[in-house]
Design an enzyme around this catalytic site. Structure first.
Site, PDB file in Angstrom:
ATOM      1  N   ARG A  40      -1.859 -10.513   3.565  1.00 49.39           N
ATOM      2  CA  ARG A  40      -3.029 -11.375   3.383  1.00 49.39           C
ATOM      3  C   ARG A  40      -3.762 -10.928   2.133  1.00 49.39           C
ATOM      4  O   ARG A  40      -3.439  -9.891   1.547  1.00 49.39           O
ATOM      5  CB  ARG A  40      -3.972 -11.252   4.590  1.00 49.39           C
ATOM      6  CG  ARG A  40      -4.423  -9.824   4.862  1.00 49.39           C
ATOM      7  CD  ARG A  40      -5.456  -9.735   5.960  1.00 49.39           C
ATOM      8  NE  ARG A  40      -5.753  -8.371   6.342  1.00 49.39           N
ATOM      9  CZ  ARG A  40      -6.560  -7.546   5.694  1.00 49.39           C
ATOM     10  NH1 ARG A  40      -7.149  -7.946   4.583  1.00 49.39           N
ATOM     11  NH2 ARG A  40      -6.784  -6.314   6.138  1.00 49.39           N
TER      12      ARG A  40
ATOM     13  N   GLU B 268       0.840  -1.194   0.000  1.00 46.02           N
ATOM     14  CA  GLU B 268       0.000   0.000   0.000  1.00 46.02           C
ATOM     15  C   GLU B 268       0.877   1.247   0.000  1.00 46.02           C
ATOM     16  O   GLU B 268       1.890   1.316   0.702  1.00 46.02           O
ATOM     17  CB  GLU B 268      -0.928  -0.007   1.212  1.00 46.02           C
ATOM     18  CG  GLU B 268      -1.810  -1.253   1.260  1.00 46.02           C
ATOM     19  CD  GLU B 268      -2.832  -1.221   2.386  1.00 46.02           C
ATOM     20  OE1 GLU B 268      -2.880  -0.212   3.112  1.00 46.02           O
ATOM     21  OE2 GLU B 268      -3.566  -2.204   2.541  1.00 46.02           O
TER      22      GLU B 268
END
Length: 623
Positions: free
Chosen positions: A318, A300
């Site tokens: 994940r 991110e």
């Protein structure tokens, strides 16, 4: 949601590859609350084991419970989904000791990525740009902290400590070197969910906020970082295999957020220039390879569209709930890709990955250099909307209760899935998200329009409130259409209350009167029939079926309607000398189709302790 999606995706892969969707057997854990709520994943699984109910520490986040059941059931692998125990290193470590495969990264890698300071140091080591922070102030004499994982799978202590602010004075010193011009964030490395984070723009506030962060996440290391203003939240979908390969499967723009919770997700990230995004992908791949990451994950970034700069935020170890956006633009089945990686299959042998990289032989075995080669151009845009059991009228407060039915019709351009079915519900321990819709088109505007139309057709009947109507309003704002939003955009709208879901008052009042009149006729007719069945032949109540009064209270005003039933399907409403004839038909699912004022309207109603909850043309109004 996670269990539902994984079973659907892996079964689809099994059928397409082996012609047998049952080639993989699924054992699910299920709480009493999920059983009562008729959760969809329980129906989809081959079998389930009932576990203790209540908060997730009793069940889905309880590593001891998960591993005990996995061993007792003799499973080959455990898929953790998202949330709950999916980021707890104890789960892969314990399963590994049991000889059971964890479908995800190894425990040591998961552990170090769960620490924000360590993750930033690892990102800097892989030459991923970081925003100025206490581990790299952005100045000429403080080269970014760098370290590789040691034999224990951790960052060396002496390097880790250099990135922390161990006391108030060190925090002040770090903030002075970074500068207060853009604002300073004080963050607990082990914080999350809004805890252990404060924004300040001066030293006095910093000194107070540091103590607050310390008290919120006791014992956590603390670091200081610059606030990235006007930022977009951009994600790169990565997958690493057991052979040191890492692929970037494009990414997503998740900038529409409410209090750090995503509302819409879309891909590709249209706001980022193609070459800049490719740099972000390569940086994510380097990081993935450097730490030996296995499985699907998300790197991110914070991205500033004005300066075309990007900064590392975190690597989420994940699969994320918005992964179907990536599936829609790349054609890769991500849960199935996770499964194949866990089997030990190299990424360049996975057919969907090979197709994305333009390989003519989908089942070939020749290697692909993912850092040198580029995948084929993406010619589709996908926008997703999360469907949640939240009340927009009360600051998106979560709601729980029964769900009678969910009406949603897939089209070639819109698809979705829901974690509950008919006669189900959302219980107090469940996540508020119970559905996810995805719309695609050749460009962003086409996808946006397709999603708006789909949301307008969604109908959720039951005790819960949902956010569908508000989502439509957001999608139709000028800012969203122009793609000029940032991560603070939605919180600003909510604070200003600049967007509301409203219906014309006269339509609401008339619709409520129609619903009450129809319910009166239905119940009164049944009462008369019941008296006849009992042998009572009195007819005194019959006139009250066709001529009666009904009262509607709305916006602090009471409206007293006189109702005359002039035919089986036509009601004449009179209010203060004004007369309107309404044709009313009840549909098979209990909705009323009412025609008045030259327009047809769809009406649903439910009497609640606080009054009538009316649904008029898909919009919910509390009377």
């Amino acid at each position: 949601m996670a269990a539902t999606k994984s079973i659907l995706s892996m079964r689809q892969w099994a059928y397409m590859e082996f012609g047998d969707e049952n080639a993989i057997k699924f054992v699910a854990m299920a709480t009493p609350e999920d059983l009562k709520a008729n959760a969809e994943f329980i129906r989809l699984a081959d079998s389930f084991v009932e576990v203790e109910g209540g908060k997730n520490l009793n069940n889905y986040a309880n590593v001891d419970v998960i591993t005990k059941i996995a061993q007792e059931q003799g499973v080959d692998a455990v898929w953790p989904g998202w949330g709950h125990a999916s980021e707890n290193p104890k789960l892969p470590n314990t399963l590994d000791a049991m000889g059971i495969k964890f479908i995800g990264p190894t425990g040591p890698v998961m552990s170090v990525l769960g620490d924000k300071i360590a993750a930033n140091i690892l990102a800097q080591t892989a030459k991923v740009a970081s925003i100025p922070w206490s581990g790299s102030f952005g100045g000429p004499d403080d080269g970014p902290l760098q370290a590789n994982l040691n034999a224990e799978g951790t960052i060396p202590d002496e390097i880790f400590e250099k990135g922390t602010a161990r006391n108030v004075e060190e925090a002040v010193e770090a903030a002075e070197r970074i500068g207060y011009d853009n604002g300073i964030m004080i963050k607990a490395s082990e914080g999350g969910g809004g805890k252990g984070i404060r924004f300040v723009d001066n030293e006095a506030d910093l000194r107070n906020a540091y103590i607050q962060v310390q008290n919120e996440v006791v014992g956590s290391p603390i670091f200081i970082m610059q606030l990235c203003k006007n930022a977009r939240h951009i994600e790169v979908q990565i997958v690493g295999d057991q052979h040191g390969n890492a692929v970037a499967l494009n990414g997503r723009d998740c900038s529409t957020q409410r209090r750090f919770q995503k509302i819409f997700e879309e891909g590709p990230p249209a706001i980022v220039p193609k070459e800049t995004f490719h740099e972000m992908e390569l940086a994510a791949q380097r990081l993935t390879q450097n730490i030996g990451y296995q499985g699907a994950g998300t790197v991110e970034y914070l991205y500033n569209a004005d300066s075309n700069e990007y900064f590392f935020l975190e690597l989420n170890p994940r699969l994320q709930v918005e992964h179907p956006v990536t599936e829609g633009i790349t054609g890769a089945n991500l849960p199935a890709t996770q499964l194949q990686v866990a089997m030990g299959i190299p990424l360049y042998n996975i057919p969907e990955v090979r197709k994305l990289y333009g390989r003519p032989d989908a089942y070939g075995t020749d290697p692909i250099d993912f850092l040198e080669e580029r995948y084929i151009d993406i010619d589709t845009h996908v926008i997703a909307a999360r469907i949640t059991a939240e009340n927009p009228d009360e600051g998106f407060k979560p709601t729980s209760g029964s769900i009678e039915r969910v009406k949603f019709q897939s089209t070639p351009n819109v698809w979705g899935y829901f974690s509950v079915g008919a006669n189900g519900g959302i219980h107090e321990f469940a996540d508020s998200q119970f559905g996810h819709l995805f719309a695609k088109g050749p460009n962003r505007e086409s996808a946006r329009k397709a999603l708006v139309l789909a949301l307008k057709e969604v109908e959720v009947r039951g005790d819960i409130r949902n956010s569908v109507e508000y989502l439509v309003k957001l999608l139709e704002t000028d800012d969203f259409k122009a793609n000029t939003i940032d991560t603070a955009w939605l919180d600003g709208i909510l604070a200003e209350q600049s967007i509301t879901v409203e219906m014309p008052d006269h339509d609401v009042v008339v619709a409520a009167a129609i619903f009450k009149a129809f319910e009166h006729v239905k119940s009164s007719t049944e009462d008369v029939k019941e008296s006849f069945r009992k042998g009572q032949t009195g007819t005194g109540d019959i006139p009250g079926i066709n001529s009666f009064s009904t009262e509607v209270a709305y916006m602090d005003t009471k409206y007293n309607f006189q109702v005359e039933r002039i035919s089986p399907d036509v009601y004449r409403l009179t209010l203060a000398g004004n007369v309107i004839d309404v044709e009313v038909t009840e549909t098979a699912e209990g909705a009323l189709l009412a025609t008045f004022g030259g327009e047809a309207h769809r009406i649903l109603g439910m009497d609640e302790p606080l009054g009538l909850r009316l649904s008029l043309d898909g919009n919910t109004i509390l009377m």
